[in-house]
Design an enzyme around this catalytic site. Sequence first.
Site, PDB file in Angstrom:
ATOM      1  N   SER A 185       0.848  -1.190   0.000  1.00 34.02           N
ATOM      2  CA  SER A 185       0.000   0.000   0.000  1.00 34.02           C
ATOM      3  C   SER A 185       0.880   1.235   0.000  1.00 34.02           C
ATOM      4  O   SER A 185       2.029   1.192   0.465  1.00 34.02           O
ATOM      5  CB  SER A 185      -0.888   0.012   1.250  1.00 34.02           C
ATOM      6  OG  SER A 185      -1.535   1.268   1.406  1.00 34.02           O
ATOM      7  N   TYR A 237      -2.797  -1.550   9.926  1.00 33.30           N
ATOM      8  CA  TYR A 237      -2.728  -1.703   8.469  1.00 33.30           C
ATOM      9  C   TYR A 237      -1.418  -1.138   7.928  1.00 33.30           C
ATOM     10  O   TYR A 237      -0.669  -1.823   7.215  1.00 33.30           O
ATOM     11  CB  TYR A 237      -3.922  -0.997   7.827  1.00 33.30           C
ATOM     12  CG  TYR A 237      -3.912  -1.014   6.320  1.00 33.30           C
ATOM     13  CD1 TYR A 237      -4.196  -2.197   5.628  1.00 33.30           C
ATOM     14  CD2 TYR A 237      -3.624   0.126   5.586  1.00 33.30           C
ATOM     15  CE1 TYR A 237      -4.183  -2.223   4.244  1.00 33.30           C
ATOM     16  CE2 TYR A 237      -3.615   0.102   4.201  1.00 33.30           C
ATOM     17  CZ  TYR A 237      -3.891  -1.071   3.538  1.00 33.30           C
ATOM     18  OH  TYR A 237      -3.876  -1.091   2.165  1.00 33.30           O
TER      19      TYR A 237
END
Length: 247
Positions: free
Chosen positions: A137, A149
């Site tokens: 990401s 995350y």
Amino acid sequence: MSTKLLEGERALVTGCAGGIGRGIAKALLAEGATVLGSDIAAPPGEDGIDFLAADLGKRNGWKGLLDGALKKLGTISLFVHSASPRRLEVDTPLSVSEATWDAMTDINLRTGFFLSRELGRHMKDNRIKGRILLITSQHRETPRNLPHYSASKAGMTMVMKELARTLAPDGIRVNAIAPGAIPGGGFVADNLGDLVTQIPIGRAGTPDDIAQVAVAVLSERFGRYVVGTTVEVDGGIGLMSWIPAKA
């Protein structure tokens, strides 16, 4: 002579029930690969992708997937780790629970490492010039208000680099793709309309946007000298600062 980029390859793709993983699996199949997809539950419909259910949230779930995949495919030359728990905007730095932290890091980082390492060993032992691709990401480098995350994706990036350095001498290429805002799959947001206005290219991404880059990186025609690299596929949103800090 086949013009398909991945003819004869055998691929395992995690997180294949939908979103980016499904898009990549379909693109690999279209380019001639035999594809085995995996997720916690089978996706609806049939599109030629074989499927193996696996709960990667369980401590040894990755081992069962590895054994089952090798039994089904015999050998594996392509591995894509796209599995990731759904993330909720309420899981901020001051509210995320230990259970939520563990679920995210177990699937993204722990499972991503061990599956990649063992498949790297498999490729090396069988003299396969294989390729491994981790879906990370843009938030591997920038805050996302979701520490579990962002931390897991940052860790995956270093795992990719460590494995790339170790396996490259055996002709095994390890890389990553860092997607931007791709609705569906693990991406859950209530501000997508506002977000889109801040993406320089003017739209949210699609799984196919990621899949086409994945095919290129995994292919020997276009990606043969790409090693230890993270490819940004984000419509330019990495140039912006669009998520304010919140408790």
